[in-house]
Design an enzyme around this catalytic site. Structure first.
Site, PDB file in Angstrom:
ATOM      1  CB  SER A   1      -9.972  -1.359   3.301  1.00  0.00           C
ATOM      2  OG  SER A   1     -10.089   0.046   3.168  1.00  0.00           O
TER       3      SER A   1
ATOM      4  CE  LYS B   1      -2.668   4.318  -0.843  1.00  0.00           C
ATOM      5  NZ  LYS B   1      -4.065   4.583  -0.813  1.00  0.00           N
TER       6      LYS B   1
ATOM      7  CD  GLU C   1      -6.034  -0.593  -5.740  1.00  0.00           C
ATOM      8  OE1 GLU C   1      -5.533  -1.102  -4.736  1.00  0.00           O
ATOM      9  OE2 GLU C   1      -5.720   0.543  -6.149  1.00  0.00           O
TER      10      GLU C   1
ATOM     11  CD  GLU D   1      -4.591   7.164  -3.267  1.00  0.00           C
ATOM     12  OE1 GLU D   1      -3.364   7.179  -3.367  1.00  0.00           O
ATOM     13  OE2 GLU D   1      -5.200   6.497  -2.399  1.00  0.00           O
TER      14      GLU D   1
ATOM     15  CG  ASN E   1       0.412   2.426  -3.443  1.00  0.00           C
ATOM     16  OD1 ASN E   1       1.424   3.135  -3.452  1.00  0.00           O
ATOM     17  ND2 ASN E   1      -0.782   2.864  -3.827  1.00  0.00           N
TER      18      ASN E   1
ATOM     19  N   GLY F   1      -8.596   3.050   1.372  1.00  0.00           N
ATOM     20  CA  GLY F   1      -8.279   3.898   2.516  1.00  0.00           C
ATOM     21  C   GLY F   1      -9.477   4.235   3.379  1.00  0.00           C
TER      22      GLY F   1
ATOM     23  CG  HIS G   1      -3.514   4.188  -6.973  1.00  0.00           C
ATOM     24  ND1 HIS G   1      -4.305   5.046  -6.261  1.00  0.00           N
ATOM     25  CD2 HIS G   1      -3.348   3.091  -6.193  1.00  0.00           C
ATOM     26  CE1 HIS G   1      -4.609   4.485  -5.089  1.00  0.00           C
ATOM     27  NE2 HIS G   1      -4.036   3.299  -5.027  1.00  0.00           N
TER      28      HIS G   1
HETATM   29  C1  PEP Z   1      -4.193   1.328  -2.543  1.00  0.00           C
HETATM   30  O1  PEP Z   1      -3.625   2.376  -2.327  1.00  0.00           O
HETATM   31  O2  PEP Z   1      -4.014   0.779  -3.641  1.00  0.00           O
HETATM   32  C2  PEP Z   1      -5.059   0.752  -1.513  1.00  0.00           C
HETATM   33  C3  PEP Z   1      -5.746  -0.313  -1.802  1.00  0.00           C
HETATM   34  O3  PEP Z   1      -5.094   1.394  -0.289  1.00  0.00           O
HETATM   35  P1  PEP Z   1      -5.720   0.833   1.086  1.00  0.00           P
HETATM   36  O4  PEP Z   1      -5.229  -0.605   1.237  1.00  0.00           O
HETATM   37  O5  PEP Z   1      -5.196   1.717   2.144  1.00  0.00           O
HETATM   38  O6  PEP Z   1      -7.198   0.866   0.947  1.00  0.00           O
END
Ligand code: PEP
Length: 254
Positions: free
Chosen positions: A216, A15, A171, A101, A13, A177, A99
């Protein structure tokens, strides 16, 4: 034995990162087939403006294209939105939905996620539907209530035959992040809970559902997470912006 549908899936992803030319360069580097084993599905999700160029760059490679969002209506007066059919038209096979976010900053609800999931499936896209608890929800001991509710909202618009072409991403919001990753044993518990919930509704068809872990994921923690029996792949944010590191995550999947 793991259901044969559950080929490992590693999705990047991107973003709101990268111009068109930067996206093409990253896609080309990721698609270097020496990085991708024959049993692994690899997906990248660039920004809307780069989808067309990245699609061209990925032609003839095993990497599939995903969008990061869609609108549930087919067309109309919805300024700034993009429909499922438009994503298919530009060459997407997948779309990320709900997601954290989008839930946090853009007010997305379980109801909207359900509508988007229905629209994506109706157009032939594979939805990657995100669920996950916040830190305060985890600390309040309501993780399973939250992810169960989020999962139920999207299962409500599916039938049994849809599970093999639908993907869920667990997630934990506190792990996205932040550099904090769920312990692999905690992640496995959440994944097993989600799979059991799908099986309670749809019986053995729930075994076909692919459930990715996200939060992460990096080259050095991917193997342990991916070794868990109910973790079928990873949704990767930050680490997917570096082809070398993302390639190591892909290789950890097999
Ligand atoms: C994501 O955006 O779905 C995500 C898991 O981000 P990150 O790997 O940076 O934590």
């Amino acid at each position: 034995m793991t259901h044969p549908n559950r080929r490992p899936l590693i999705a990047g992803n991107w973003k709101m990162h990268k111009t068109v030319s930067e996206s093409v360069a990253l896609a080309r580097a990721i698609a270097d087939t020496s990085r991708i084993g024959p049993r692994t599905d690899v997906v990248v999700a660039p920004v809307f403006t780069a989808l067309s160029a990245v699609k061209t760059a990925l032609e003839g490679t095993p990497v599939a294209l995903s969008a990061q969002n869609l609108h549930w209506e087919a067309q109309g007066a919805f300024t700034g939105e993009v429909s499922a059919a438009m994503l298919v038209d530009v060459g997407c096979r997948y779309v990320i939905i709900g997601h954290s976010e989008r839930r946090q900053y853009f007010g997305e609800t379980d109801d909207g996620v359900a509508k988007k999931t229905r629209a994506a499936r109706g157009a032939g896209l594979v939805p990657i539907v995100c669920v996950g608890e916040t830190l305060s929800e985890r600390e309040a001991g309501i993780t399973f209530d939250v992810i169960g509710r989020q999962l139920d909202a999207m299962l409500a618009v599916l039938d049994e035959s849809a599970l093999a072409t639908t993907v869920v991403a667990y997630e934990p919001v506190w792990a996205i992040g932040t550099g904090k990753t769920a312990k692999s044993s905690d992640a496995q518990l959440a994944h097993a809970f989600l799979r059991d919930r799908a099986k309670n509704k749809f019986g053995d068809a729930g075994d076909a559902l692919r459930i990715l872990y996200g939060g992460s994921v990096k080259a050095d923690n991917a193997a342990e997470l991916l070794a868990q029996p109910d973790i079928d792949g990873a949704l990767v944010g930050g680490a997917s912006l570096d082809a070398e590191g993302f390639g190591r995550i892909i290789r950890a999947a097999g």
